[in-house]
Scaffold this active site. Sequence first.
Site, mmCIF file in Angstrom:
data_model
loop_
_atom_site.group_PDB
_atom_site.id
_atom_site.type_symbol
_atom_site.label_atom_id
_atom_site.label_comp_id
_atom_site.label_asym_id
_atom_site.label_seq_id
_atom_site.Cartn_x
_atom_site.Cartn_y
_atom_site.Cartn_z
ATOM 1 N N ARG A 61 0.840 -1.211 0.000
ATOM 2 C CA ARG A 61 0.000 0.000 0.000
ATOM 3 C C ARG A 61 0.870 1.253 0.000
ATOM 4 N NH1 ARG A 61 -4.316 -0.170 4.467
ATOM 5 N NH2 ARG A 61 -5.044 1.646 3.297
ATOM 6 N N GLN A 91 -9.562 9.368 7.266
ATOM 7 C CA GLN A 91 -9.377 7.972 7.682
ATOM 8 C C GLN A 91 -8.277 7.340 6.832
ATOM 9 O OE1 GLN A 91 -13.522 6.010 8.475
ATOM 10 N NE2 GLN A 91 -13.800 7.559 6.871
ATOM 11 N N ASP A 94 -2.930 7.279 3.155
ATOM 12 C CA ASP A 94 -2.060 7.798 2.097
ATOM 13 C C ASP A 94 -1.780 9.276 2.383
ATOM 14 O OD1 ASP A 94 -5.089 7.767 0.348
ATOM 15 O OD2 ASP A 94 -3.988 9.631 0.687
ATOM 16 N N HIS A 109 -6.472 7.485 11.439
ATOM 17 C CA HIS A 109 -6.082 6.078 11.378
ATOM 18 C C HIS A 109 -4.593 5.922 11.115
ATOM 19 C CE1 HIS A 109 -10.459 4.704 10.335
ATOM 20 N NE2 HIS A 109 -10.317 5.104 11.592
ATOM 21 N N CYS A 117 7.490 2.013 16.972
ATOM 22 C CA CYS A 117 8.056 0.862 17.679
ATOM 23 C C CYS A 117 7.016 0.318 18.652
ATOM 24 C CB CYS A 117 9.319 1.275 18.455
ATOM 25 S SG CYS A 117 9.967 -0.113 19.448
ATOM 26 N N THR A 176 -16.648 8.020 2.060
ATOM 27 C CA THR A 176 -16.538 7.032 3.140
ATOM 28 C C THR A 176 -17.869 6.291 3.295
ATOM 29 O OG1 THR A 176 -15.999 6.656 5.484
ATOM 30 C CG2 THR A 176 -17.049 8.770 4.943
ATOM 31 N N ASN A 201 -20.441 11.499 -2.156
ATOM 32 C CA ASN A 201 -20.092 10.092 -2.334
ATOM 33 C C ASN A 201 -20.644 9.619 -3.677
ATOM 34 O OD1 ASN A 201 -19.937 7.168 -1.977
ATOM 35 N ND2 ASN A 201 -19.685 7.567 0.223
HETATM 36 N N1 APR Z 1 -15.817 9.211 -5.486
HETATM 37 C C1 APR Z 1 -16.523 9.311 -4.338
HETATM 38 N N2 APR Z 1 -16.782 8.270 -3.505
HETATM 39 C C2 APR Z 1 -16.301 7.066 -3.885
HETATM 40 C C3 APR Z 1 -15.554 6.871 -5.080
HETATM 41 C C4 APR Z 1 -15.322 8.011 -5.881
HETATM 42 N N3 APR Z 1 -14.635 7.928 -7.040
HETATM 43 N N4 APR Z 1 -15.223 5.551 -5.156
HETATM 44 C C5 APR Z 1 -15.731 4.951 -4.072
HETATM 45 N N5 APR Z 1 -16.387 5.846 -3.303
HETATM 46 C C6 APR Z 1 -17.053 5.639 -2.006
HETATM 47 C C7 APR Z 1 -17.837 4.362 -1.893
HETATM 48 O O1 APR Z 1 -19.172 4.568 -2.323
HETATM 49 C C8 APR Z 1 -17.778 4.088 -0.383
HETATM 50 O O2 APR Z 1 -18.842 4.765 0.292
HETATM 51 O O3 APR Z 1 -16.030 5.545 -1.052
HETATM 52 C C9 APR Z 1 -16.449 4.723 0.039
HETATM 53 C C10 APR Z 1 -15.364 3.707 0.325
HETATM 54 O O4 APR Z 1 -15.766 2.960 1.434
HETATM 55 P P1 APR Z 1 -14.715 1.992 2.149
HETATM 56 O O5 APR Z 1 -14.021 1.163 1.128
HETATM 57 O O6 APR Z 1 -15.463 1.317 3.277
HETATM 58 O O7 APR Z 1 -13.604 2.964 2.754
HETATM 59 P P2 APR Z 1 -13.705 3.848 4.071
HETATM 60 O O8 APR Z 1 -15.105 4.325 4.340
HETATM 61 O O9 APR Z 1 -12.644 4.893 3.982
HETATM 62 O O10 APR Z 1 -13.276 2.806 5.224
HETATM 63 C C11 APR Z 1 -13.136 3.329 6.529
HETATM 64 O O11 APR Z 1 -12.368 1.179 7.275
HETATM 65 O O12 APR Z 1 -11.119 -0.644 6.758
HETATM 66 C C12 APR Z 1 -11.140 0.486 7.522
HETATM 67 O O13 APR Z 1 -9.320 1.701 8.346
HETATM 68 C C13 APR Z 1 -10.006 1.403 7.179
HETATM 69 O O14 APR Z 1 -10.014 3.818 7.074
HETATM 70 C C14 APR Z 1 -10.697 2.653 6.640
HETATM 71 C C15 APR Z 1 -12.080 2.571 7.263
#
Ligand code: APR
Length: 236
Positions: A61, A91, A94, A109, A117, A176, A201
């Site tokens: 990653r 969250q 990167d 996060h 460490c 998210t 989103n």
């Molecule tokens: N533009 C806008 N939204 C998008 C796009 C895009 N191009 N592509 C995907 N999404 C949205 C999806 O619809 C979804 O709601 O981004 C979200 C991604 O969701 P997750 O994969 O669950 O990621 P996230 O919400 O950041 O996860 C939260 O979970 O696994 C843990 O620690 C990890 O920080 C992470 C936390």
Amino acid sequence: MREISTLRITILTGAGISAESGLRTFRASDGLWEDHRIEDVATPQGFAADPALVLRFYNERRAAARVAQPNAAHRALARLAARFPVTLVTQNVDDLHERGGSDEVVHMHGSLTGALCAECGHRWPAPAVMSPADRCPSCAAPATRPDIVWFGEIPYHMERIWQAVESADIFAAIGTSGQVYPAAALAQHAARAGAHTVELNLAASAVSHDFAEHLQGPASQVVDGWVRRLLGDAGA
Ligand code: APR
């Protein structure tokens, strides 16, 4: 009503804001959690059981994040913060917000660019590749880990985050899925404190009902449009 350019804006971003930069999200059909069980690569127990697997997961990653480029959404948020008091909470681990021009980024996060460490708590910039044989530069213990908050651990900067949510005039969540707490609770908390809440989103999330406004579409378009509108209203 407060003078518009002094409106306090608190923003929470998730993996979706970096999707168009080519970084995988977690819960999409091609998401990271399709390839790895969370308990194997994102928990202290998984790290204790197989540190090489966990370090390899974050090495991959870190390498992907290094070649990814910030997109229009990252850059738009930097422009917004130049004009409004913005608290940017992410969250994401990167560094695309920073490379997109944001300086004060609150990584709840943790971050791929940090190493920690597990023995003495010392922190230092993570090397591109971490291995179980690495020793802590401070206590020399072979206990180096990515400075990432794993499931079951306490997210960073929560005091500051709750404060920013409670004092916000506008709370926006971008990209998210609203499936991980405490991040998923921030919108409801902001609304209760009187903020206008907006969700940007690609699709509905698990907490869309907590938001007053929804801007649906790819972040590079909807975030850019939302920021242009706010800057226009402020006469920027
Ligand atoms: N533009 C806008 N939204 C998008 C796009 C895009 N191009 N592509 C995907 N999404 C949205 C999806 O619809 C979804 O709601 O981004 C979200 C991604 O969701 P997750 O994969 O669950 O990621 P996230 O919400 O950041 O996860 C939260 O979970 O696994 C843990 O620690 C990890 O920080 C992470 C936390």
